[in-house]
Write an enzyme that holds these catalytic residues in place. Structure first.
Site, PDB file in Angstrom:
ATOM      1  N   CYS A 114       0.888  -0.983  -0.179  1.00 58.31           N
ATOM      2  CA  CYS A 114      -0.135  -0.206   0.128  1.00 58.31           C
ATOM      3  C   CYS A 114       1.172   1.365  -0.047  1.00 58.31           C
ATOM      4  O   CYS A 114       0.173   2.369  -0.441  1.00 58.31           O
ATOM      5  CB  CYS A 114      -0.804  -0.322   1.377  1.00 58.31           C
ATOM      6  SG  CYS A 114      -1.617  -1.723   0.845  1.00 58.31           S
ATOM      7  N   HIS A 275      -3.958   6.773   1.162  1.00 57.01           N
ATOM      8  CA  HIS A 275      -3.649   6.179   0.373  1.00 57.01           C
ATOM      9  C   HIS A 275      -5.543   5.791   0.669  1.00 57.01           C
ATOM     10  O   HIS A 275      -6.022   5.575   1.926  1.00 57.01           O
ATOM     11  CB  HIS A 275      -2.728   4.969   1.091  1.00 57.01           C
ATOM     12  CG  HIS A 275      -3.393   3.162   0.719  1.00 57.01           C
ATOM     13  ND1 HIS A 275      -3.711   2.810  -0.414  1.00 57.01           N
ATOM     14  CD2 HIS A 275      -3.334   2.515   1.364  1.00 57.01           C
ATOM     15  CE1 HIS A 275      -3.882   1.548  -0.257  1.00 57.01           C
ATOM     16  NE2 HIS A 275      -3.801   1.560   0.585  1.00 57.01           N
ATOM     17  N   ASN A 305      -9.880  -0.522  -2.904  1.00 61.89           N
ATOM     18  CA  ASN A 305      -8.334  -0.260  -1.908  1.00 61.89           C
ATOM     19  C   ASN A 305      -7.737  -0.970  -3.801  1.00 61.89           C
ATOM     20  O   ASN A 305      -7.921  -1.852  -3.486  1.00 61.89           O
ATOM     21  CB  ASN A 305      -7.708  -1.093  -1.225  1.00 61.89           C
ATOM     22  CG  ASN A 305      -6.850  -0.826  -0.437  1.00 61.89           C
ATOM     23  OD1 ASN A 305      -5.811  -0.462  -1.418  1.00 61.89           O
ATOM     24  ND2 ASN A 305      -6.789  -1.500   0.512  1.00 61.89           N
TER      25      ASN A 305
HETATM   26  C1  LIG Z   1     -11.163  -5.254   7.606  1.00 59.83           C
HETATM   27  C2  LIG Z   1     -12.650  -4.688   8.122  1.00 59.83           C
HETATM   28  C3  LIG Z   1     -13.471  -4.465   6.834  1.00 59.83           C
HETATM   29  C4  LIG Z   1     -13.524  -5.576   9.015  1.00 59.83           C
HETATM   30  O1  LIG Z   1     -14.101  -4.768   9.641  1.00 59.83           O
HETATM   31  P1  LIG Z   1     -14.513  -5.113  10.448  1.00 59.83           P
HETATM   32  O2  LIG Z   1     -15.389  -4.100  11.684  1.00 59.83           O
HETATM   33  O3  LIG Z   1     -12.632  -5.072  11.249  1.00 59.83           O
HETATM   34  O4  LIG Z   1     -14.589  -6.987  11.193  1.00 59.83           O
HETATM   35  P2  LIG Z   1     -14.471  -8.117  11.876  1.00 59.83           P
HETATM   36  O5  LIG Z   1     -12.860  -8.329  10.864  1.00 59.83           O
HETATM   37  O6  LIG Z   1     -14.072  -7.477  13.126  1.00 59.83           O
HETATM   38  O7  LIG Z   1     -15.597  -8.905  11.648  1.00 59.83           O
HETATM   39  C5  LIG Z   1     -16.440  -7.929  11.939  1.00 59.83           C
HETATM   40  C6  LIG Z   1     -17.549 -10.094  11.536  1.00 59.83           C
HETATM   41  O8  LIG Z   1     -18.381  -9.577  10.530  1.00 59.83           O
HETATM   42  C7  LIG Z   1     -17.955 -10.144   9.510  1.00 59.83           C
HETATM   43  N1  LIG Z   1     -17.076 -10.496   7.449  1.00 59.83           N
HETATM   44  C8  LIG Z   1     -16.401  -9.920   7.236  1.00 59.83           C
HETATM   45  N2  LIG Z   1     -16.173  -9.909   6.236  1.00 59.83           N
HETATM   46  C9  LIG Z   1     -17.393  -9.358   5.729  1.00 59.83           C
HETATM   47  C10 LIG Z   1     -18.150  -9.271   4.937  1.00 59.83           C
HETATM   48  N3  LIG Z   1     -17.368  -9.336   3.544  1.00 59.83           N
HETATM   49  N4  LIG Z   1     -19.341  -9.161   4.898  1.00 59.83           N
HETATM   50  C11 LIG Z   1     -20.016  -9.968   5.805  1.00 59.83           C
HETATM   51  N5  LIG Z   1     -19.689  -9.999   6.776  1.00 59.83           N
HETATM   52  C12 LIG Z   1     -17.981  -9.700   7.073  1.00 59.83           C
HETATM   53  C13 LIG Z   1     -17.129 -11.317  10.155  1.00 59.83           C
HETATM   54  O9  LIG Z   1     -16.909 -12.830  10.049  1.00 59.83           O
HETATM   55  C14 LIG Z   1     -17.561 -11.296  11.856  1.00 59.83           C
HETATM   56  O10 LIG Z   1     -18.556 -11.589  11.977  1.00 59.83           O
HETATM   57  P3  LIG Z   1     -18.412 -11.979  13.522  1.00 59.83           P
HETATM   58  O11 LIG Z   1     -18.296 -10.959  14.064  1.00 59.83           O
HETATM   59  O12 LIG Z   1     -19.616 -13.589  13.123  1.00 59.83           O
HETATM   60  O13 LIG Z   1     -17.484 -13.263  13.589  1.00 59.83           O
HETATM   61  C15 LIG Z   1     -11.954  -3.404   8.807  1.00 59.83           C
HETATM   62  O14 LIG Z   1     -10.920  -4.128   9.809  1.00 59.83           O
HETATM   63  C16 LIG Z   1     -10.970  -2.901   7.635  1.00 59.83           C
HETATM   64  O15 LIG Z   1     -11.313  -2.672   6.995  1.00 59.83           O
HETATM   65  N6  LIG Z   1      -9.147  -3.254   8.444  1.00 59.83           N
HETATM   66  C17 LIG Z   1      -8.579  -2.332   7.874  1.00 59.83           C
HETATM   67  C18 LIG Z   1      -8.303  -3.656   6.761  1.00 59.83           C
HETATM   68  C19 LIG Z   1      -7.496  -2.528   5.819  1.00 59.83           C
HETATM   69  O16 LIG Z   1      -7.202  -1.581   5.439  1.00 59.83           O
HETATM   70  N7  LIG Z   1      -6.919  -2.979   4.749  1.00 59.83           N
HETATM   71  C20 LIG Z   1      -5.857  -2.258   3.203  1.00 59.83           C
HETATM   72  C21 LIG Z   1      -4.301  -1.800   4.338  1.00 59.83           C
HETATM   73  S1  LIG Z   1      -3.732  -1.328   3.223  1.00 59.83           S
END
Ligand SMILES: CC(C)(COP(=O)(O)OP(=O)(O)OC[C@H]1O[C@@H](n2cnc3c(N)ncnc32)[C@H](O)[C@@H]1OP(=O)(O)O)[C@@H](O)C(=O)NCCC(=O)NCCS
Length: 348
Positions: A114, A275, A305
Site C-alpha cells: 500500500c 491511500h 482499495n
Molecule cells: C476488514 C474490515 C473492513 C473488517 O471490519 P471489522 O469491523 O473489523 O470486522 P471484523 O473483521 O471484526 O468482522 C466482524 C464480523 O463481520 C464478518 N465479516 C467479515 N467480512 C465480511 C463481509 N465481507 N461481509 C459480511 N460479513 C463479514 C466477520 O466474519 C465477523 O463476523 P462474526 O462477528 O460473526 O465473527 C476492517 O477491519 C478494516 O477495514 N480494516 C482495515 C483493513 C485495511 O485497510 N486493509 C488494507 C490495508 S492497506
C-alpha cells in the site's frame, strides 16, 4: 539542487464494474456491510485474459507521458510499484520497458504494497535531486482480481480490493515554489504476518509456525504444492481490526511529520490524498487532523482499495476534476502491509 515535479499524471481503470451486489453471487456478504465498514460501493476488475498489471500500468503511463509533453523514448528510468506482478520474477518494470519500446534504461520494481507508490516516488525524487535522471516514470498498478479468493472464507479481504493503475512522470525543476518538498518512509516488521501472502515463498515456516505445509523432501522444496492450495495457504490473509488500529495512528503521525519538517500545519494543506485503504480510516484521519471535507480526496467508493495504484489514481482524478492547481500544497500518505507507511509533501 533541483526538486522533482510531477510533470505528467495518468490513470487507468478497467471497464468492468463489479458492485457489492455482484459479490453476493459468490460469497456470503451484502452491500450494507461493505459500505458501512469500508465505504466501498463498487470496484473495477480487469479483463481476466486481456489485461495484466503491466498493461494497465502502460495505459496510465501513456497518458502521463503525453501530458508531460514527452515520448516513451525520453524516459530514462522506470519505477514500478505493485504487489500483484505479472510474473513472480522478473518484475513489471522490464515488461513496461518492452511494451513501450523504451531505450535500454534501468527498471526497478518496488515491493511495498500500500505504501509502494510513495516509496517509489521517494526513490525517483532522490534520482532527480542527485541529477542522475531527468524523466522518471513511476507507476503503481494492481490486478488483485486475478489472485483473490471469492469464497466466503476470504470475504474480509476480497470485498476490499480492486484493480487499476496510476502513473506519473517526474522531472527536475529549479522553481523554488514547486516540487516534492520531502518524503518520509517507515516500517515495523513486527507485524509482517498480519497482512500478507505467505506462499509461494521460501520462508519454510522459519518466522512463524504453520504458514505452510511442505512435502517430505530431503533437498529442495516446491515452494507451492497441491496441499497448500487445497488448504488455501496460497491466499492473502489480513487481520483487519489490527490493521485498522495501527493505520489510524500512523497516518496522522506521518502527515504531521511531513508538515512539521516543512513548517506547515494541517490548515495549510490544499489536498490530502490518503491511500484508499478504507473510507472509515480516511475519515478518522481527517477528524484527527481537523481537516475540512474539501481538504481530503477519496475515491475508494468507486474503485475499492487498489493498493500501490490507489494514490496515483486518486491524485490523477483529483487533478482531472480541477481540485489541484499549480502551487497547491498536496500531501500524500500511505499505510499498509509490512507494516510500512510513508508520506510525501509537495507543491504542485
Ligand atoms: C476488514 C474490515 C473492513 C473488517 O471490519 P471489522 O469491523 O473489523 O470486522 P471484523 O473483521 O471484526 O468482522 C466482524 C464480523 O463481520 C464478518 N465479516 C467479515 N467480512 C465480511 C463481509 N465481507 N461481509 C459480511 N460479513 C463479514 C466477520 O466474519 C465477523 O463476523 P462474526 O462477528 O460473526 O465473527 C476492517 O477491519 C478494516 O477495514 N480494516 C482495515 C483493513 C485495511 O485497510 N486493509 C488494507 C490495508 S492497506
Amino acid at each position: 539542487m533541483p526538486k522533482s515535479i510531477i510533470a505528467g499524471i495518468g490513470m487507468y481503470v478497467p471497464a468492468n464494474v463489479f458492485t457489492n451486489d455482484d459479490l453476493t453471487k459468490y460469497m456470503d456478504t451484502n452491500d450494507e456491510w461493505i459500505q458501512e465498514r469500508t465505504g466501498i460501493k463498487e470496484r473495477r476488475f480487469a479483463n481476466r485474459f486481456g489485461e495484466t498489471t503491466t498493461t494497465m500500468g502502460v495505459e496510465a503511463a501513456n497518458i502521463a507521458i503525453e501530458r508531460a509533453g514527452i515520448t516513451p523514448q525520453d524516459i530514462d528510468f522506470i519505477i514500478f510499484a505493485t504487489l500483484s506482478p505479472d510474473y513472480y520474477f522478473p518484475g513489471c518494470g522490464v515488461l513496461v520497458q518492452r511494451a513501450m519500446k523504451m531505450k535500454e534504461i534501468g527498471a526497478l520494481d518496488v515491493r511495498n504494497q500500500c505504501s509502494g507508490f510513495v516509496y517509489a516516488l521517494s526513490v525517483g525524487d532522490q534520482f532527480i535531486r542527485s541529477g542522475m535522471y531527468k524523466n522518471i516514470l513511476v507507476i503503481g498498478s494492481e490486478k488483485h482480481s486475478f489472485a483473490m479468493d471469492f469464497n466466503t472464507r476470504s470475504r474480509n479481504v476480497s470485498v476490499i480490493f480492486g484493480d487499476g493503475a496510476g502513473a506519473v512522470v517526474l522531472q527536475p525543476t529549479e522553481d523554488s515554489n514547486r516540487g516534492i518538498l520531502s518524503t518520509h518512509l517507515h516500517s515495523d516488521g513486527d507485524n509482517a504476518e498480519i497482512l500478507a501472502l505467505y506462499n509461494p515463498g521460501t520462508h519454510a515456516n522459519y518466522w512463524k509456525e504453520g504458514l505452510a505445509d511442505y512435502d517430505d523432501a530431503e533437498i529442495g522444496e516446491l515452494f507451492e504444492n497441491h496441499g497448500m492450495i487445497d488448504k488455501g495457504q496460497n491466499l492473502a490473509v489480513m487481520d483487519g481490526p489490527a490493521v485498522f488500529k495501527k493505520a489510524i495512528v500512523k497516518f496522522p503521525e506521518v502527515v504531521m511529520e511531513a508538515l512539521d519538517q516543512n513548517g506547515y500545519s494541517p490548515a495549510d494543506i490544499k489536498l490530502l490524498i490518503p491511500h484508499q485503504a478504507n473510507l472509515r480510516i480516511s475519515q478518522f484521519v481527517q477528524h484527527q487532523l481537523k481537516l475540512r471535507d474539501d481538504q481530503v480526496f477519496n475515491n475508494i467508493q468507486k474503485y475499492g482499495n487498489t493498493t500501490a495504484a490507489s494514490i496515483p489514481l486518486a491524485l490523477c482524478e483529483a487533478w482531472q476534476e480541477g481540485k489541484i492547481k499549480e502551487g497547491d500544497l498536496i500531501c500524500l500518505a500511505a499505510f499498509g502491509s509490512g507494516f510500512t507507511w510513508a508520506s510525501a509533501l509537495l507543491k504542485w
